[in-house]
Motif scaffolding. Structure first.
Motif, PDB file in Angstrom:
ATOM      1  N   LEU A 236       0.833  -1.206   0.000  1.00 46.04           N
ATOM      2  CA  LEU A 236       0.000   0.000   0.000  1.00 46.04           C
ATOM      3  C   LEU A 236       0.868   1.256   0.000  1.00 46.04           C
ATOM      4  N   ALA A 237       1.944   1.231   0.775  1.00 43.35           N
ATOM      5  CA  ALA A 237       2.847   2.388   0.811  1.00 43.35           C
ATOM      6  C   ALA A 237       3.489   2.615  -0.549  1.00 43.35           C
ATOM      7  N   ILE A 238       3.913   1.534  -1.199  1.00 42.85           N
ATOM      8  CA  ILE A 238       4.556   1.640  -2.516  1.00 42.85           C
ATOM      9  C   ILE A 238       3.563   2.155  -3.558  1.00 42.85           C
ATOM     10  N   VAL A 239       2.376   1.567  -3.574  1.00 39.34           N
ATOM     11  CA  VAL A 239       1.371   1.939  -4.580  1.00 39.34           C
ATOM     12  C   VAL A 239       0.954   3.398  -4.428  1.00 39.34           C
ATOM     13  N   PHE A 240       0.696   3.838  -3.216  1.00 44.10           N
ATOM     14  CA  PHE A 240       0.270   5.233  -3.017  1.00 44.10           C
ATOM     15  C   PHE A 240       1.403   6.212  -3.306  1.00 44.10           C
ATOM     16  N   THR A 241       2.649   5.780  -3.082  1.00 42.11           N
ATOM     17  CA  THR A 241       3.783   6.625  -3.450  1.00 42.11           C
ATOM     18  C   THR A 241       3.833   6.821  -4.964  1.00 42.11           C
ATOM     19  N   PHE A 242       3.689   5.733  -5.715  1.00 41.09           N
ATOM     20  CA  PHE A 242       3.676   5.836  -7.173  1.00 41.09           C
ATOM     21  C   PHE A 242       2.482   6.651  -7.647  1.00 41.09           C
ATOM     22  N   LYS A 243       1.322   6.433  -7.026  1.00 39.51           N
ATOM     23  CA  LYS A 243       0.118   7.163  -7.450  1.00 39.51           C
ATOM     24  C   LYS A 243       0.301   8.660  -7.271  1.00 39.51           C
ATOM     25  N   ASN A 244       0.878   9.055  -6.146  1.00 38.57           N
ATOM     26  CA  ASN A 244       1.040  10.480  -5.878  1.00 38.57           C
ATOM     27  C   ASN A 244       2.151  11.114  -6.699  1.00 38.57           C
ATOM     28  N   LEU A 245       3.223  10.365  -6.970  1.00 36.66           N
ATOM     29  CA  LEU A 245       4.374  10.944  -7.660  1.00 36.66           C
ATOM     30  C   LEU A 245       4.292  10.833  -9.184  1.00 36.66           C
ATOM     31  N   LEU A 246       3.670   9.753  -9.689  1.00 33.99           N
ATOM     32  CA  LEU A 246       3.735   9.503 -11.132  1.00 33.99           C
ATOM     33  C   LEU A 246       2.373   9.324 -11.802  1.00 33.99           C
ATOM     34  N   TRP A 247       1.441   8.677 -11.148  1.00 35.62           N
ATOM     35  CA  TRP A 247       0.217   8.278 -11.828  1.00 35.62           C
ATOM     36  C   TRP A 247      -0.934   9.257 -11.614  1.00 35.62           C
ATOM     37  N   GLY A 248      -0.637  10.442 -11.111  1.00 36.60           N
ATOM     38  CA  GLY A 248      -1.698  11.370 -10.740  1.00 36.60           C
ATOM     39  C   GLY A 248      -2.673  11.670 -11.856  1.00 36.60           C
ATOM     40  N   GLU A 249      -2.157  12.056 -13.041  1.00 32.46           N
ATOM     41  CA  GLU A 249      -3.042  12.430 -14.151  1.00 32.46           C
ATOM     42  C   GLU A 249      -3.869  11.245 -14.640  1.00 32.46           C
ATOM     43  N   ALA A 250      -3.236  10.078 -14.758  1.00 26.94           N
ATOM     44  CA  ALA A 250      -3.913   8.918 -15.346  1.00 26.94           C
ATOM     45  C   ALA A 250      -4.924   8.286 -14.397  1.00 26.94           C
ATOM     46  N   THR A 251      -4.795   8.527 -13.085  1.00 28.05           N
ATOM     47  CA  THR A 251      -5.683   7.858 -12.130  1.00 28.05           C
ATOM     48  C   THR A 251      -6.519   8.838 -11.311  1.00 28.05           C
ATOM     49  N   SER A 252      -6.426  10.120 -11.598  1.00 30.50           N
ATOM     50  CA  SER A 252      -7.164  11.123 -10.818  1.00 30.50           C
ATOM     51  C   SER A 252      -8.673  10.877 -10.922  1.00 30.50           C
ATOM     52  N   GLY A 253      -9.299  10.671  -9.774  1.00 26.78           N
ATOM     53  CA  GLY A 253     -10.745  10.433  -9.752  1.00 26.78           C
ATOM     54  C   GLY A 253     -11.148   8.999 -10.004  1.00 26.78           C
ATOM     55  N   TYR A 254     -10.189   8.117 -10.198  1.00 31.04           N
ATOM     56  CA  TYR A 254     -10.476   6.710 -10.476  1.00 31.04           C
ATOM     57  C   TYR A 254      -9.861   5.842  -9.386  1.00 31.04           C
ATOM     58  N   PRO A 255     -10.485   4.665  -9.119  1.00 30.23           N
ATOM     59  CA  PRO A 255     -11.610   4.057  -9.819  1.00 30.23           C
ATOM     60  C   PRO A 255     -12.941   4.717  -9.459  1.00 30.23           C
ATOM     61  N   ILE A 256     -13.910   4.541 -10.362  1.00 29.24           N
ATOM     62  CA  ILE A 256     -15.258   5.023 -10.098  1.00 29.24           C
ATOM     63  C   ILE A 256     -16.234   3.858 -10.271  1.00 29.24           C
ATOM     64  N   PHE A 257     -17.326   3.921  -9.507  1.00 30.26           N
ATOM     65  CA  PHE A 257     -18.380   2.919  -9.629  1.00 30.26           C
ATOM     66  C   PHE A 257     -19.216   3.270 -10.850  1.00 30.26           C
ATOM     67  N   ARG A 258     -19.148   2.424 -11.877  1.00 34.58           N
ATOM     68  CA  ARG A 258     -19.839   2.706 -13.134  1.00 34.58           C
ATOM     69  C   ARG A 258     -20.347   1.397 -13.738  1.00 34.58           C
ATOM     70  N   PRO A 259     -21.388   0.826 -13.158  1.00 30.76           N
ATOM     71  CA  PRO A 259     -21.822  -0.517 -13.560  1.00 30.76           C
ATOM     72  C   PRO A 259     -22.434  -0.613 -14.947  1.00 30.76           C
TER      73      PRO A 259
END
Length: 477
Positions: free
Chosen positions: A213-236
């Motif tokens: 979890l620490a590794i994933v959130f570090t990558f999300k905040n430092l690198l994946w911000g634009e591609a994952t901003s607002g996602y995941p979303i519930f969209r059935p």
């Protein structure tokens, strides 16, 4: 000439060429600070599966060979891990071959547009997926051993298990983060079963979960911000909106015989653990949108289809029907094997080499919105924006640079920037027939290319076969 078989190879390989080229010419810091898709943006793409090819290019290895060698090695690892996984479950060699055939060559019968019908075409350009699927099977076996073991492990053994699993998390973040979701599903499912049987949870799996979890959130905040901003979303209802198919019918129609028969056999034979994994991945695929491009959801269904394939081979009551099932499953995708697209030519690669050598480092290129453009694929000259579909998928389409590129294509004679500009225009200014009429046509709403009439008002800097280069000085401070 470099050709691509199948729509997925045609779309994806230019991205991998671009990242390997960056590794070939740039420093490690520049790999992350210089985005090949949009200028003045950090690189948020998990490119490390392309690093071996880039390093080989750096050593002077020929282009095709530099990509072929890592592909062979990653494929060998994939086959070894699948073989080892199935041998541990008492599959003989014929059963292993049949499982691989069903998994890789059975088609999504209703796949269309940008979606490959053939599962092999999902793996082929995504060498990162070959690597991380192999790692996923290692995680699966690690938890399987934790479930089966009745021996209390030493602190050292537990630490080594935690280190192995954490290293896998890090590799997935660097190469193919989509596989993290499937890995989490496997870990959670096994943890539930382990707790039910042993009334305890292995401390090494808890430590791994926290570190991951620490590794994933570090990558999300430092690198994946634009591609994952607002996602995941519930969209059935996303399958109905994109493919006009009810979520209930999506996998029976798209997964075909392998999906339906695999689930039926797992339920009939009371293989509840595999059924739990298959249904969990199905629901996660259908109920949530995990990234901007809905198609990326499919990258977490590979384990699901792999388990369906091995359920068929292992549990089918009438073994003589297996060849017939294999034939039925492969027929819908046969047409896709005949789809061959030209990615680039030797002439274009030679032009790119000249541009790389002759262009000062402070220039920024304006190019057509073409996914297989020679500048980003084979040079380190930064592009204001590359292909709109790539920019959208990575959450970069609203950047000021993409807007400036659009304006520069429409009115190239007025384009002035704070940096000197390199305008790289195809002389015919046209797209090929397979781009405007074939499966490729649905990838973007409009094809953005230079306004050829206005280009005539500019003095060419250099001309090559099929291309004209213009240079424009920056505006005064």
């Amino acid at each position: 000439m470099l050709w691509a078989r199948g729509i997925s190879n045609y779309i994806d390989w230019p991205v991998h060429f671009a990242h390997a080229t960056k590794v070939q010419y740039q420093t490690l810091i520049e790999w992350y600070t210089h985005n090949p898709f949009v200028y003045n943006t950090r690189n948020n793409y998990p490119f490390w599966a392309d690093v071996p090819s880039g390093l080989l290019l750096r050593l002077g290895v020929p282009f095709k060979t530099a990509f072929l060698i890592p592909s062979i090695l990653f494929t060998a690892l994939f086959i070894y891990c699948v073989y080892r996984f199935l041998r541990r479950r008492n599959f003989d060699k014929n059963s292993i071959a049949a499982s691989l055939f069903l998994f890789l060559f059975s088609s999504m019968p209703n796949g269309e547009g940008t979606q490959p019908q053939l599962w092999l075409n999902t793996f082929s350009p995504n060498r990162s997926l070959l690597l991380t699927f192999s790692l996923l099977l290692i995680v699966y076996d690690t938890f399987s051993d934790l479930l089966a073991s009745n021996v209390k492990e030493t602190v050292k053994q537990r630490a080594l298990t935690c280190l192995k699993l954490t290293s896998i998390t890090l590799l997935m973040c660097l190469t193919h983060p989509h596989t993290l979701l499937s890995t989490a599903v496997v870990a959670i499912a096994f943890t539930i079963v382990i707790f039910k049987r042993k009334h305890t949870i292995p401390i090494e799996s808890i430590a791994w979960a926290l570190l991951s979890l620490a590794i994933v959130f570090t990558f999300k905040n430092l690198l994946w911000g634009e591609a994952t901003s607002g996602y995941p979303i519930f969209r059935p209802n996303w399958t109905a909106e994109r493919f006009f198919v009810s979520p209930i019918l999506f996998w029976p129609l798209f997964g075909g015989v392998v999906y339906v028969l695999g689930i039926a056999l797992a339920a009939f034979k009371k293989r509840y653990f595999e059924l739990l994994l298959i249904l969990s991945l199905t629901l996660l695929h259908l109920l949530f949108q995990w990234q901007i491009n809905e198609y990326d959801n499919i990258k977490n269904t590979l384990l699901m289809m792999f388990l369906c394939s091995i359920m068929i081979v292992e549990l089918l009551p009438f073994r003589k029907l297996l060849p017939v099932i294999c034939l039925i499953c492969v027929i819908p995708s046969l047409k896709e094997w005949t789809e061959i697209y030209p990615i680039t030519s030797q002439t274009e690669m030679a032009i790119a080499e000249r541009i790389q050598a002759d262009t000062p480092k402070d220039y920024v290129a304006i190019i057509d919105s073409r996914h297989n453009h020679l500048v980003p694929m084979f040079t380190t000259v930064p592009v204001m924006a590359w292909w709109d579909f790539y920019s959208w998928t990575l959450g970069l389409n609203s950047k000021p640079e993409t807007i400036f590129r659009f304006e520069a294509l429409q009115l190239p004679q007025k384009a002035v920037y704070t940096k000197p500009l390199l305008l790289v225009a195809r002389q015919d200014g046209s797209y090929s027939q397979h781009e405007i009429e074939g499966r490729f046509k649905d990838l973007t709403g409009s094809y953005l290319q230079f306004n050829q009439d206005f280009l005539g008002n500019l003095a060419p800097f250099e001309q090559f076969p099929g291309y004209t280069i213009f240079r424009k000085l920056p505006r005064s401070p």
